[in-house]
Design a protein around this motif. Structure first.
Motif, PDB file in Angstrom:
ATOM      1  N   ILE A 134      64.273  27.319 -72.055  1.00 32.09           N
ATOM      2  CA  ILE A 134      64.514  28.761 -71.944  1.00 32.09           C
ATOM      3  C   ILE A 134      64.861  29.348 -73.303  1.00 32.09           C
ATOM      4  O   ILE A 134      64.337  30.402 -73.704  1.00 32.09           O
ATOM      5  N   ALA A 135      65.739  28.664 -74.047  1.00 31.97           N
ATOM      6  CA  ALA A 135      66.154  29.168 -75.363  1.00 31.97           C
ATOM      7  C   ALA A 135      64.980  29.271 -76.317  1.00 31.97           C
ATOM      8  O   ALA A 135      64.803  30.282 -77.009  1.00 31.97           O
ATOM      9  N   LEU A 136      64.149  28.248 -76.366  1.00 33.24           N
ATOM     10  CA  LEU A 136      63.002  28.245 -77.273  1.00 33.24           C
ATOM     11  C   LEU A 136      62.018  29.357 -76.935  1.00 33.24           C
ATOM     12  O   LEU A 136      61.532  30.081 -77.819  1.00 33.24           O
ATOM     13  N   LEU A 137      61.715  29.516 -75.668  1.00 32.86           N
ATOM     14  CA  LEU A 137      60.743  30.519 -75.245  1.00 32.86           C
ATOM     15  C   LEU A 137      61.262  31.935 -75.475  1.00 32.86           C
ATOM     16  O   LEU A 137      60.511  32.820 -75.892  1.00 32.86           O
ATOM     17  N   ARG A 138      62.534  32.156 -75.229  1.00 32.81           N
ATOM     18  CA  ARG A 138      63.115  33.486 -75.451  1.00 32.81           C
ATOM     19  C   ARG A 138      63.070  33.890 -76.910  1.00 32.81           C
ATOM     20  O   ARG A 138      63.014  35.079 -77.237  1.00 32.81           O
ATOM     21  N   LEU A 139      63.100  32.913 -77.785  1.00 31.31           N
ATOM     22  CA  LEU A 139      63.094  33.189 -79.224  1.00 31.31           C
ATOM     23  C   LEU A 139      61.681  33.351 -79.795  1.00 31.31           C
ATOM     24  O   LEU A 139      61.513  33.503 -80.996  1.00 31.31           O
ATOM     25  N   GLY A 140      60.672  33.303 -78.912  1.00 27.14           N
ATOM     26  CA  GLY A 140      59.307  33.529 -79.357  1.00 27.14           C
ATOM     27  C   GLY A 140      58.561  32.276 -79.761  1.00 27.14           C
ATOM     28  O   GLY A 140      57.475  32.359 -80.343  1.00 27.14           O
ATOM     29  N   TYR A 141      59.140  31.112 -79.465  1.00 31.00           N
ATOM     30  CA  TYR A 141      58.458  29.849 -79.781  1.00 31.00           C
ATOM     31  C   TYR A 141      57.562  29.436 -78.617  1.00 31.00           C
ATOM     32  O   TYR A 141      57.837  29.761 -77.458  1.00 31.00           O
ATOM     33  N   THR A 142      56.511  28.703 -78.935  1.00 25.08           N
ATOM     34  CA  THR A 142      55.605  28.151 -77.942  1.00 25.08           C
ATOM     35  C   THR A 142      55.808  26.641 -77.887  1.00 25.08           C
ATOM     36  O   THR A 142      55.758  25.963 -78.926  1.00 25.08           O
ATOM     37  N   LYS A 171      55.103  33.579 -69.060  1.00 25.15           N
ATOM     38  CA  LYS A 171      54.090  32.758 -68.397  1.00 25.15           C
ATOM     39  C   LYS A 171      54.670  31.505 -67.738  1.00 25.15           C
ATOM     40  O   LYS A 171      53.943  30.781 -67.074  1.00 25.15           O
ATOM     41  N   TRP A 172      55.960  31.247 -67.949  1.00 25.66           N
ATOM     42  CA  TRP A 172      56.562  30.024 -67.440  1.00 25.66           C
ATOM     43  C   TRP A 172      57.255  30.273 -66.103  1.00 25.66           C
ATOM     44  O   TRP A 172      58.147  31.114 -66.004  1.00 25.66           O
ATOM     45  N   ALA A 173      56.840  29.525 -65.090  1.00 22.47           N
ATOM     46  CA  ALA A 173      57.493  29.589 -63.787  1.00 22.47           C
ATOM     47  C   ALA A 173      58.792  28.789 -63.826  1.00 22.47           C
ATOM     48  O   ALA A 173      58.965  27.907 -64.674  1.00 22.47           O
ATOM     49  N   GLU A 174      59.691  29.081 -62.908  1.00 23.31           N
ATOM     50  CA  GLU A 174      60.960  28.351 -62.830  1.00 23.31           C
ATOM     51  C   GLU A 174      60.722  26.851 -62.665  1.00 23.31           C
ATOM     52  O   GLU A 174      61.432  26.033 -63.245  1.00 23.31           O
ATOM     53  N   LYS A 175      59.735  26.498 -61.908  1.00 22.73           N
ATOM     54  CA  LYS A 175      59.406  25.081 -61.702  1.00 22.73           C
ATOM     55  C   LYS A 175      59.023  24.421 -63.023  1.00 22.73           C
ATOM     56  O   LYS A 175      59.436  23.286 -63.308  1.00 22.73           O
ATOM     57  N   ASP A 176      58.242  25.109 -63.855  1.00 22.37           N
ATOM     58  CA  ASP A 176      57.820  24.556 -65.138  1.00 22.37           C
ATOM     59  C   ASP A 176      58.998  24.390 -66.089  1.00 22.37           C
ATOM     60  O   ASP A 176      59.061  23.425 -66.864  1.00 22.37           O
ATOM     61  N   LEU A 177      59.934  25.333 -66.057  1.00 27.15           N
ATOM     62  CA  LEU A 177      61.115  25.241 -66.913  1.00 27.15           C
ATOM     63  C   LEU A 177      61.948  24.016 -66.564  1.00 27.15           C
ATOM     64  O   LEU A 177      62.512  23.363 -67.436  1.00 27.15           O
ATOM     65  N   LEU A 178      62.012  23.699 -65.285  1.00 22.48           N
ATOM     66  CA  LEU A 178      62.779  22.539 -64.833  1.00 22.48           C
ATOM     67  C   LEU A 178      62.073  21.231 -65.174  1.00 22.48           C
ATOM     68  O   LEU A 178      62.678  20.310 -65.738  1.00 22.48           O
TER      69      LEU A 178
END
Length: 237
Positions: A134-142, A171-178
């Protein structure tokens, strides 16, 4: 006389493979500076900053760097997370390994204004991998790589993210984050082993919550939802 090459764990060796040749990187929570020393011994153009928040590990890291004759290429600094950086520093890769995903999320969030330095961030959370993603994606990283290794009976996730200033979070679902998007697709035997164990643990906790006198319906619903995701990816009937 310089010491021979430093032996390090499989976990740290794997992390090292995701650093670029000639890397200049910051290793937060450097743990005796083992990773920076190993990388600089095997890549003679590499440089590093080894950051430690506590004085004991800080002095241990300095001793390791001096022992292997790398003081001219590894700068050991005492400080909290990204606070060890100075305005004149320009490391282009960042490693945060060996701590919980929630703490990694906190370190990245607190130092977000300094992250313009980093083209690549490599994290290895011991637990709570979702928070690190979550932290990486929120900061604009892929997130470009997700890797599993097993060492001393523990399965570790290594997550690599490159700065593209994208909106991947959407684009990330909760399932993918887990579970990890790539890890679900690859279904490595370690992935199956990890989530079979996690399924047992979550099912046990959910059973305890259901028997409790005071029930937390929201938390139980979350656990049931996560169990269904795990069962789906493990092909449970």
């Amino acid at each position: 006389m310089k010491e021979k090459h430093l032996p390090i764990s499989k976990r740290l060796k794997t992390i090292a493979t995701y650093l670029s040749q000639g890397s200049y990187f910051l290793d937060v929570g450097s743990d005796h500076a083992y990773l920076p020393c190993y990388v600089c011994q095997h890549d003679h153009k590499a440089q590093a900053i080894a950051g430690e928040i506590n004085e004991g590990p800080f002095y241990s890291a300095k001793q390791t760097v001096e022992k292997y004759g790398l003081s001219n290429r590894i700068d050991v600094r005492l400080g909290d997370g990204l606070d060890v950086l100075n305005d004149s520093d320009a490391p282009f890769e960042l490693v945060i390994a060996g701590m919980g995903g929630t703490l990694i999320k906190k370190i990245l969030g607190r130092g977000h204004q300094l992250l313009t330095h980093f083209k690549r961030i490599i994290v290895q959370p011991n637990i709570d991998e979702r928070d690190a993603r979550i932290a990486l994606l929120r900061l604009g990283y892929t997130i470009t790589h997700e890797h599993l290794i097993k060492e001393n009976g523990h399965i570790y996730e290594i997550i690599v993210a490159d700065f593209i200033n994208s909106k991947e979070m959407e684009k990330w679902a909760e399932k993918d984050l887990l579970l990890g998007r790539q890890l679900q697709f690859e279904r490595h035997p370690l992935f199956i082993e990890k989530w079979q164990s996690e399924h047992r643990a979550r099912a046990r906790i959910l059973s305890q919550m259901k028997r409790a006198k005071k029930k937390n319906d929201e938390k139980m619903a979350r656990f049931e939802r996560e169990l269904s995701w795990i069962e789906e990816v493990l092909d449970y009937e």
